[in-house]
Design a protein around this motif. Structure first.
Motif, short mmCIF file in Angstrom:
data_model
loop_
_atom_site.label_atom_id
_atom_site.label_comp_id
_atom_site.label_asym_id
_atom_site.label_seq_id
_atom_site.Cartn_x
_atom_site.Cartn_y
_atom_site.Cartn_z
N ARG A 159 0.84 -1.19 0.00
CA ARG A 159 0.00 0.00 0.00
C ARG A 159 0.88 1.25 0.00
O ARG A 159 2.08 1.17 0.27
N VAL A 160 0.26 2.37 -0.28
CA VAL A 160 0.90 3.69 -0.19
C VAL A 160 0.19 4.47 0.90
O VAL A 160 -1.04 4.47 0.99
N THR A 161 0.96 5.12 1.75
CA THR A 161 0.39 5.95 2.82
C THR A 161 0.58 7.42 2.47
O THR A 161 1.62 7.82 1.95
N LEU A 162 -0.46 8.22 2.73
CA LEU A 162 -0.43 9.65 2.43
C LEU A 162 -0.76 10.45 3.68
O LEU A 162 -1.66 10.09 4.44
N ARG A 163 -0.04 11.53 3.87
CA ARG A 163 -0.34 12.43 4.99
C ARG A 163 -1.62 13.20 4.74
O ARG A 163 -2.39 13.45 5.67
N ALA A 164 -1.86 13.60 3.51
CA ALA A 164 -3.05 14.38 3.17
C ALA A 164 -4.31 13.54 3.37
O ALA A 164 -4.31 12.33 3.13
N HIS A 165 -5.38 14.19 3.79
CA HIS A 165 -6.66 13.50 3.97
C HIS A 165 -7.43 13.50 2.65
O HIS A 165 -7.49 14.51 1.95
N HIS A 166 -8.01 12.36 2.30
CA HIS A 166 -8.79 12.22 1.07
C HIS A 166 -10.09 11.49 1.38
O HIS A 166 -10.11 10.56 2.18
N GLY A 167 -11.16 11.93 0.71
CA GLY A 167 -12.43 11.24 0.84
C GLY A 167 -12.39 9.90 0.13
O GLY A 167 -11.45 9.58 -0.60
N GLU A 168 -13.47 9.12 0.29
CA GLU A 168 -13.50 7.77 -0.28
C GLU A 168 -13.38 7.79 -1.80
O GLU A 168 -12.65 6.99 -2.39
N ARG A 169 -14.07 8.72 -2.46
CA ARG A 169 -14.02 8.78 -3.92
C ARG A 169 -12.62 9.15 -4.39
O ARG A 169 -12.08 8.52 -5.31
N ASP A 170 -12.01 10.15 -3.76
CA ASP A 170 -10.66 10.54 -4.14
C ASP A 170 -9.66 9.42 -3.87
O ASP A 170 -8.73 9.21 -4.64
N VAL A 180 -2.07 0.52 -6.36
CA VAL A 180 -1.98 -0.20 -5.10
C VAL A 180 -2.97 0.44 -4.12
O VAL A 180 -3.41 1.58 -4.32
N PRO A 181 -3.33 -0.28 -3.04
CA PRO A 181 -4.20 0.32 -2.03
C PRO A 181 -3.58 1.59 -1.43
O PRO A 181 -2.36 1.70 -1.32
N VAL A 182 -4.43 2.53 -1.05
CA VAL A 182 -3.98 3.81 -0.50
C VAL A 182 -4.69 4.07 0.82
O VAL A 182 -5.89 3.86 0.95
N SER A 183 -3.93 4.52 1.82
CA SER A 183 -4.51 4.98 3.08
C SER A 183 -4.08 6.42 3.28
O SER A 183 -2.91 6.76 3.11
N SER A 184 -5.03 7.30 3.62
CA SER A 184 -4.74 8.73 3.76
C SER A 184 -4.85 9.15 5.21
O SER A 184 -5.33 8.40 6.08
N GLY A 185 -4.39 10.37 5.50
CA GLY A 185 -4.39 10.87 6.85
C GLY A 185 -3.39 10.17 7.75
O GLY A 185 -3.55 10.14 8.97
N GLU A 187 0.55 9.33 9.34
CA GLU A 187 1.61 10.16 9.94
C GLU A 187 2.67 10.55 8.93
O GLU A 187 3.25 11.63 9.00
N GLN A 188 2.94 9.67 7.94
CA GLN A 188 4.01 9.92 6.98
C GLN A 188 3.62 9.42 5.61
O GLN A 188 2.92 8.41 5.48
N ASP A 189 4.07 10.14 4.55
CA ASP A 189 3.96 9.61 3.19
C ASP A 189 4.92 8.44 3.05
O ASP A 189 6.03 8.48 3.60
N GLY A 190 4.54 7.40 2.32
CA GLY A 190 5.46 6.29 2.16
C GLY A 190 4.92 5.17 1.29
O GLY A 190 3.75 5.17 0.89
N VAL A 191 5.81 4.23 0.99
CA VAL A 191 5.48 3.03 0.23
C VAL A 191 5.74 1.83 1.14
O VAL A 191 6.87 1.65 1.60
N VAL A 192 4.71 1.04 1.41
CA VAL A 192 4.81 -0.09 2.34
C VAL A 192 4.90 -1.38 1.53
O VAL A 192 4.14 -1.57 0.57
N PHE A 193 5.79 -2.27 1.92
CA PHE A 193 6.00 -3.51 1.17
C PHE A 193 6.24 -4.67 2.12
O PHE A 193 6.55 -4.50 3.30
N SER A 194 6.11 -5.86 1.57
CA SER A 194 6.32 -7.08 2.35
C SER A 194 7.81 -7.30 2.59
O SER A 194 8.65 -6.93 1.77
#
Length: 330
Positions: A159-170, A180-185, A187-194
């Motif tokens: 997944r990719v993590t974003l600091r910025a908050h985004h609604g479900e549609r965005d 890849v899956p995205v989670s917003s809001g 603590e840090q922007d980043g790329v998560v991997f196994s």
């Protein structure tokens, strides 16, 4: 002050090419003129703050906050984002910053730090002071990083993590863009991997050929790149593979072992010291992964006998691997 922040000319041209993909030419040229940024400037360094502000302003005018990332996507589809780039093995993730800089894709917005956890790890983007609010540029850098890591690597992005908050549609739109899956809001922007790739050095002849081709390509692109820098970049991959590290590095750089030694020494370095430092850094990088036994770590670092690794580790840190792990991570 941000007025002194600069970026490379090649990187600037990459950004302009990406904006060209989605901004009408007249509006882009007008904005470039307003910010005193010439399309074909001869300057070696470009004012980074003005370029970042230009991109944010155009994104606002177009009503598309992820304008730059979509532009990078267009360049990728045109095979212009990574021209001539060979795959990157997953076990040299700590060089992502360096490779993006050489390939004119690093926005100089911030730096990645590799964080290894129990089951998954991440490349977390830490923005430099003054660029905290440039979410669009951060997303573009994350997009290019995802594409870079996907090429021939055993890495599997979760997944990719974003600091910025985004609604479900965005968020769904961003997932379609990034792939890849995205989670917003977060603590840090980043790329998560196994973590599954961490003990998989690129051992096949074909992958080593690709590694050598890529490093030689980078040397052509960056004439000032030192031989010691190339060795530092190759060692995390070649240690643990069959053969002597010096012979493997020399082969990948298309020079003899003696020639490589002489060129490294001419830069005030020593191959044996570079090897020891690389093993030391790689040991510290991998130690947080609790599933990794001391014996597995010794093999990954290229030691034939665990006792050899124990002696080297005590020389580095003055204590055993077990005590060091407890002291660092509890």
């Amino acid at each position: 002050m941000l007025i002194d922040a600069t970026m490379s000319r090649q990187n600037f041209h990459h950004v302009v090419a990406a904006l060209d993909a989605h901004v009408p030419g007249g509006r882009l040229d007008q904005a470039l003129n307003e910010y005193r940024l010439e399309r074909c400037t001869e300057a070696e360094r470009i004012n980074h703050w003005r370029c970042a502000d230009l991109t944010a302003r155009l994104a606002n005018q177009q009503g598309d906050p992820v304008l730059l990332a979509r532009g990078f996507q267009a360049l990728e589809q045109q095979r212009r984002l990574f021209p001539g780039l060979s795959p990157i093995p997953g076990d040299i993730l700590d060089r992502v910053n360096q490779y993006q800089r050489y390939l004119c894709l690093h926005s100089e917005l911030g730096d990645y730090r590799l964080r290894i956890g129990a089951e998954e790890s991440s490349l977390q983007l830490f923005r430099r002071p003054g660029f905290e609010g440039y979410d669009g540029q951060a997303l573009a850098l994350l997009y290019s990083t995802c594409r870079l890591l996907e090429r021939g690597s055993p890495l599997r992005i979760r997944r990719v993590t974003l600091r910025a908050h985004h609604g479900e549609r965005d968020r769904r739109d961003l997932e379609a863009l990034l792939g890849v899956p995205v989670s917003s809001g977060e603590e840090q922007d980043g790329v998560v991997f196994s973590n599954a790739h961490l003990l998989q050095p690129s051992a096949t002849a074909g992958s080593l050929d690709v590694l050598g081709q890529r490093e030689r390509q980078l040397r052509r692109m960056q004439p000032g790149l030192g031989w010691s820098d190339s060795v530092r970049g190759l060692l995390p991959t070649v240690v643990g593979l069959p053969g002597k590290p010096l012979a493997l590095c020399a082969s990948l750089l298309a020079v003899s072992e003696r020639t490589l030694q002489r060129r490294v020494e001419a830069e005030g370095q020593d191959f044996r010291s570079l090897l020891s430092t690389s093993r030391r850094q790689l040991a510290l990088t991998l130690m947080p992964w609790r599933e990794l036994t001391t014996e597995q770590l010794a093999v990954r670092l290229g030691y034939r006998q665990t006792a050899q690794f124990y002696r080297a580790f005590r020389d580095w840190f003055g204590e055993s691997p077990g005590r060091k792990r407890v002291a660092l991570y509890g």
